[in-house]
Every structure is written in C-alpha cells, then in structure tokens.
Design an enzyme around this catalytic site. Structure first.
Site: not given
Length: 168
Positions: A83-84, A121-122, A136
């Site tokens: 929903l962004c 959110m970013e 990783d």
C-alpha cells in the site's frame, strides 16, 4: 462483529468502509518536503567483525555492497510494500558504521522527498535490506549474525508533523 471492529477504527486510513485494505488517496494533499531517518543494528562474533573490518570477507566489499543495497531498496519500496505510494526520492543516504561494542554495525538511512506522503517506509526498507545484505555478504564467516532493532529514528514534514521517539 467484524463491522463493529471497523466502525470503531475511523483513523485507519488504509481500510475502506468494509474493512478492506486500500491505498490512501493523497491527491488532495499539497507536496511538502519530508524526511525520515531509520536505523538497524547487526550483531556478530568478534572474529566476523574483525574479518569484515580488515576486508577479508569471502564475497568482497561487505559494507559498500550493503550501503548500495539499502539505497536501491529505498527506491523499490512501493514494489515491496503493497500500500506504499511510489515516491520521487530526492536524497537517500545509507551509513554503515562499525560498532566494536556490539560487536557489529549500526546502519542509518536518511530519505528525503517533496511529495504528498512521507518516506518512513523507504527509510525502514533501506536499513532492513542493507542489514540483510550485510548478513548475505558475511554468512560464509558466520551464520549466527543477528539483525536487531529496526526502527524509525525521526521524521519531519507532513500533516502529522515531526516525530522522534520518546527518550527512554
């Protein structure tokens, strides 16, 4: 009963009248400058930390790759979080700082835009993916690396105003 839950939730802007998820309409909002800062912590064994600091990780430049991954992730947030809104990001910085006391790394991301909605959110996506990339890149050295404490440090701009967490 479901209707009762949603009728009491008038402030949940991502839900429509039936309680279904929706993308918020921001078309009436005026674009303003907005910035968000997020952080994450990556904890590891002292030997892993020493190897990364010395540049002796099997996959190469751990910190540079994590920094770049964080920047790239911020730009892809609307593709990852349903929903962004896709936003024009004017500035993204990701800092991966050694913290011998953990031992490990503190990761900070700052994201800035001039848009109708914020960039929290970013920034959170940037630190999350930077931390995952660090894992990783170093997992050949240690599988027990821990990603911790992903959180919003601050945000400025927008209708809800500025935010910084309460001092604890």
């Amino acid at each position: 009963m479901t209707q009762d839950i949603f009728s009491n939730s008038v402030n949940l802007t991502h839900l429509d009248d039936q309680g279904e998820a929706q993308m918020v309409d921001v078309s009436d909002k005026i674009p303003t400058v907005r910035q968000a800062v997020a952080k994450a912590r990556v904890r590891m064994l002292p030997a892993t930390f020493a190897a990364i600091q010395a540049g002796n990780a099997p996959k190469g430049d751990v910190l540079g790759t994590a920094r770049l991954a964080g920047i790239m992730a911020a730009k892809q947030t609307s593709n990852l979080i349903p929903l962004c809104h896709p936003l024009p990001l004017q500035k993204i910085t990701v800092e991966v700082t050694p913290d011998p006391q953990l031992p490990g790394y503190q990761i900070y991301a700052t994201v800035k835009t001039k848009a109708e909605t914020g960039v929290e959110m970013e920034a959170l996506t940037a630190v999350s993916v930077a931390a995952l990339t660090l894992y990783d890149m170093a997992k050949a050295l240690e599988k027990s690396i821990q990603i911790e404490s992903i959180s919003l440090v601050s945000k400025t701009g927008g209708k809800s105003g500025d935010y910084s967490p309460p001092v604890q």
